[in-house]
Design an enzyme around this catalytic site. Structure first.
Site, PDB file in Angstrom:
ATOM      1  N   TYR A 165       0.833  -1.204   0.000  1.00 45.92           N
ATOM      2  CA  TYR A 165       0.000   0.000   0.000  1.00 45.92           C
ATOM      3  C   TYR A 165       0.869   1.257   0.000  1.00 45.92           C
ATOM      4  O   TYR A 165       0.482   2.278  -0.553  1.00 45.92           O
ATOM      5  CB  TYR A 165      -0.900   0.020   1.243  1.00 45.92           C
ATOM      6  CG  TYR A 165      -2.187  -0.740   1.088  1.00 45.92           C
ATOM      7  CD1 TYR A 165      -2.192  -2.111   0.892  1.00 45.92           C
ATOM      8  CD2 TYR A 165      -3.410  -0.079   1.144  1.00 45.92           C
ATOM      9  CE1 TYR A 165      -3.376  -2.805   0.763  1.00 45.92           C
ATOM     10  CE2 TYR A 165      -4.607  -0.761   1.015  1.00 45.92           C
ATOM     11  CZ  TYR A 165      -4.584  -2.125   0.826  1.00 45.92           C
ATOM     12  OH  TYR A 165      -5.771  -2.808   0.697  1.00 45.92           O
TER      13      TYR A 165
ATOM     14  N   LYS B  21       3.580 -15.405   3.120  1.00 44.79           N
ATOM     15  CA  LYS B  21       3.817 -16.172   1.891  1.00 44.79           C
ATOM     16  C   LYS B  21       5.332 -16.344   1.812  1.00 44.79           C
ATOM     17  O   LYS B  21       5.994 -15.954   0.838  1.00 44.79           O
ATOM     18  CB  LYS B  21       3.240 -15.380   0.693  1.00 44.79           C
ATOM     19  CG  LYS B  21       3.255 -16.115  -0.625  1.00 44.79           C
ATOM     20  CD  LYS B  21       2.215 -17.239  -0.722  1.00 44.79           C
ATOM     21  CE  LYS B  21       2.419 -18.024  -2.005  1.00 44.79           C
ATOM     22  NZ  LYS B  21       1.604 -19.236  -2.081  1.00 44.79           N
TER      23      LYS B  21
ATOM     24  N   ASP C 119      -2.465 -18.438   1.104  1.00 44.15           N
ATOM     25  CA  ASP C 119      -3.414 -19.187   0.265  1.00 44.15           C
ATOM     26  C   ASP C 119      -4.089 -20.283   1.092  1.00 44.15           C
ATOM     27  O   ASP C 119      -5.307 -20.482   1.041  1.00 44.15           O
ATOM     28  CB  ASP C 119      -2.724 -19.765  -0.989  1.00 44.15           C
ATOM     29  CG  ASP C 119      -1.375 -20.407  -0.714  1.00 44.15           C
ATOM     30  OD1 ASP C 119      -0.871 -20.313   0.425  1.00 44.15           O
ATOM     31  OD2 ASP C 119      -0.814 -21.017  -1.648  1.00 44.15           O
TER      32      ASP C 119
ATOM     33  N   ASP D 210      -6.211  -7.157   4.137  1.00 42.13           N
ATOM     34  CA  ASP D 210      -7.324  -6.540   3.412  1.00 42.13           C
ATOM     35  C   ASP D 210      -8.193  -7.628   2.784  1.00 42.13           C
ATOM     36  O   ASP D 210      -9.423  -7.639   2.928  1.00 42.13           O
ATOM     37  CB  ASP D 210      -6.776  -5.608   2.323  1.00 42.13           C
ATOM     38  CG  ASP D 210      -7.890  -4.968   1.522  1.00 42.13           C
ATOM     39  OD1 ASP D 210      -8.860  -4.505   2.135  1.00 42.13           O
ATOM     40  OD2 ASP D 210      -7.799  -4.973   0.276  1.00 42.13           O
TER      41      ASP D 210
ATOM     42  N   ASP E 245     -12.201  -9.265   4.132  1.00 43.74           N
ATOM     43  CA  ASP E 245     -13.443  -9.291   3.341  1.00 43.74           C
ATOM     44  C   ASP E 245     -14.003 -10.712   3.341  1.00 43.74           C
ATOM     45  O   ASP E 245     -15.202 -10.930   3.502  1.00 43.74           O
ATOM     46  CB  ASP E 245     -13.199  -8.850   1.881  1.00 43.74           C
ATOM     47  CG  ASP E 245     -13.503  -7.370   1.668  1.00 43.74           C
ATOM     48  OD1 ASP E 245     -13.278  -6.582   2.600  1.00 43.74           O
ATOM     49  OD2 ASP E 245     -13.966  -7.008   0.561  1.00 43.74           O
TER      50      ASP E 245
HETATM   51  C1  IPM Z   1     -10.416  -1.447   3.771  1.00 40.58           C
HETATM   52  C2  IPM Z   1     -10.654  -0.866   2.400  1.00 40.58           C
HETATM   53  C3  IPM Z   1      -9.501   0.059   2.049  1.00 40.58           C
HETATM   54  C4  IPM Z   1      -8.223  -0.772   2.039  1.00 40.58           C
HETATM   55  C5  IPM Z   1      -9.695   0.828   0.728  1.00 40.58           C
HETATM   56  C6  IPM Z   1     -10.983   1.595   0.691  1.00 40.58           C
HETATM   57  C7  IPM Z   1      -8.517   1.730   0.447  1.00 40.58           C
HETATM   58  O1  IPM Z   1     -10.831  -1.869   1.451  1.00 40.58           O
HETATM   59  O2  IPM Z   1     -10.359  -0.676   4.751  1.00 40.58           O
HETATM   60  O3  IPM Z   1     -10.291  -2.659   3.874  1.00 40.58           O
HETATM   61  O4  IPM Z   1      -7.901  -1.394   1.021  1.00 40.58           O
HETATM   62  O5  IPM Z   1      -7.541  -0.782   3.051  1.00 40.58           O
HETATM   63 MN    MN Z   2     -10.737  -3.869   2.243  1.00 43.38          MN
END
Ligand code: IPM
Ligand code: MN
Length: 363
Positions: free
Chosen positions: A142, A193, A225, A249, A253
């Site tokens: 990032y 990894k 993975d 990240d 999700d």
């Molecule tokens: C999160 C989001 C952010 C990230 C984006 C919006 C930049 O997906 O907080 O997980 O990738 O960190």
């Molecule tokens: Mn995210």
């Protein structure tokens, strides 16, 4: 307690869910005799439109002067398919994390029994899953050196991101992982990894050294993975996981949907500056203005904020109110249970928030 809170509602559904988060925050403050004050500040696409910067200096000042930041979401479709945009809403979020030194992102993944049927996983796989992902937040790809798409000497277009980490960055986030593991079931999984990436070999090297300082914690190492697979096969395996920015990240999700709805998960970003409390979901532009966005992740972020300041009863009351709203089927459309005769009331963002505020007032 006196709490000065910076309110960054951002884009999309942000302002709507923030309204409910703030209402709940005030209701709890009133109940327990705390003084809270709010200052709103611009960020994201909204801030680009107004002042040309997704995280303006004024917003940084408001955040720096506050005890905590409540953040909702940023993002706007007009930037999503424009890779040439010079400035993007998400840069506001990244600038905030970097400037406030928020290197540790705490993302708890908990299931709600009454919502397990919403999970894409089988009931018996997901029931009881309860883990925390500690995501490194100010390093890695990032923030490493980037080359935006450009023609190289051979006339071929190229681009790159650098997954750069230093030992102190790795060490401090691992220690956060161990702190959480010590307070929970004493099981830490370091996700990397290391079979491919040099940066991951640094993580593993540092972790193998630090591990010795925490003999009460079982440490294991897993390739990312494999971890992604284990999370859907056997989420109950995990207690605390710690990982780099990009892996965290992606995995969070994945973690959020196994619980049934992405609209339920809060997070805390902490480090050297003012801590930030925010839902893990995005700005859901399609839902904007429709009063259908789930405010619970924002409301639970307020609980995490109170708990961060050691105010456990305050946090617990919010969690109790959220659970009660779910039990009463006072839920936004994506998680509402359908009654046999189909006559149940519909609840929107505002109604769910108001129900929770009311519950807190009467508690
Ligand atoms: C999160 C989001 C952010 C990230 C984006 C919006 C930049 O997906 O907080 O997980 O990738 O960190
Ligand atoms: Mn995210």
């Amino acid at each position: 307690m006196n709490l000065k809170i910076a309110v960054l509602a951002g884009d999309g559904i942000g302002p709507e869910i923030m309204e409910q988060g703030v209402a709940v925050c005030s209701a709890v403050a009133a109940k327990f005799g705390h003084e809270v004050s709010y200052r709103e500040a611009l960020c994201g696409a909204h801030a680009i439109d107004e002042v040309g910067d997704p995280f303006p200096d004024e917003t940084f000042r408001v955040c720096s002067e506050a005890d905590a930041v409540l953040f909702a979401s940023v993002g706007d479709p007009k930037y999503d398919n424009d890779p040439t945009a010079k400035v993007r809403p998400e840069q506001g979020l990244l600038a905030m994390r970097k400037k406030l030194g928020l290197y540790a992102n705490i993302r708890p993944v908990e299931t709600f029994d009454c919502l397990i049927h919403k999970s894409p996983l089988k009931d018996d796989v997901v029931r009881g899953a309860d883990f925390v992902c500690i995501r490194e937040l100010t390093g890695g790809m990032y923030f490493g050196k980037k080359v935006e798409p450009v023609l190289n000497a051979d006339g071929v277009e190229e681009a790159s991101d650098t997954n750069y980490y230093t030992r102190p960055e790795v060490e401090r986030i691992l220690r956060v992982g161990y702190r959480y593991a010590m307070a929970r079931r004493r099981h830490l999984t370091v996700i990397d990894k290391a079979n491919v990436l040099a940066s991951s070999r640094l993580w593993r090297k540092v972790a193998q050294e630090i591990e010795k300082e925490y003999p009460d914690v079982t440490t294991d190492y897993m390739y990312v993975d494999n971890a992604a697979m284990r999370m859907i096969q056997d989420p109950g395996f995990f207690d605390v996981m710690v990982t780099e920015n990009t892996f965290g990240d992606i995995l969070t999700d994945e973690g959020s949907v196994i619980t049934g709805s992405m609209g339920l998960l809060p997070s805390a970003s902490t480090g050297t500056g003012t801590p930030v409390f925010e839902p893990i979901h995005g700005s859901w532009p399609q839902g904007k203005g429709l009063n259908i966005a789930n405010p619970l992740a924002q409301i639970l972020s307020v609980a995490m904020m109170y708990e961060y300041f050691g105010l456990k009863k305050e946090g617990a009351l919010i969690r109790e109110a959220v659970n009660a709203s779910l039990d009463a089927n006072v839920r936004t459309p994506e998680i509402q249970a359908v009654t046999c005769d189909g006559t149940q009331r519909r609840y929107g963002t505002k109604e769910v928030g108001a129900w929770i505020v009311d519950y807190i007032g009467k508690a």
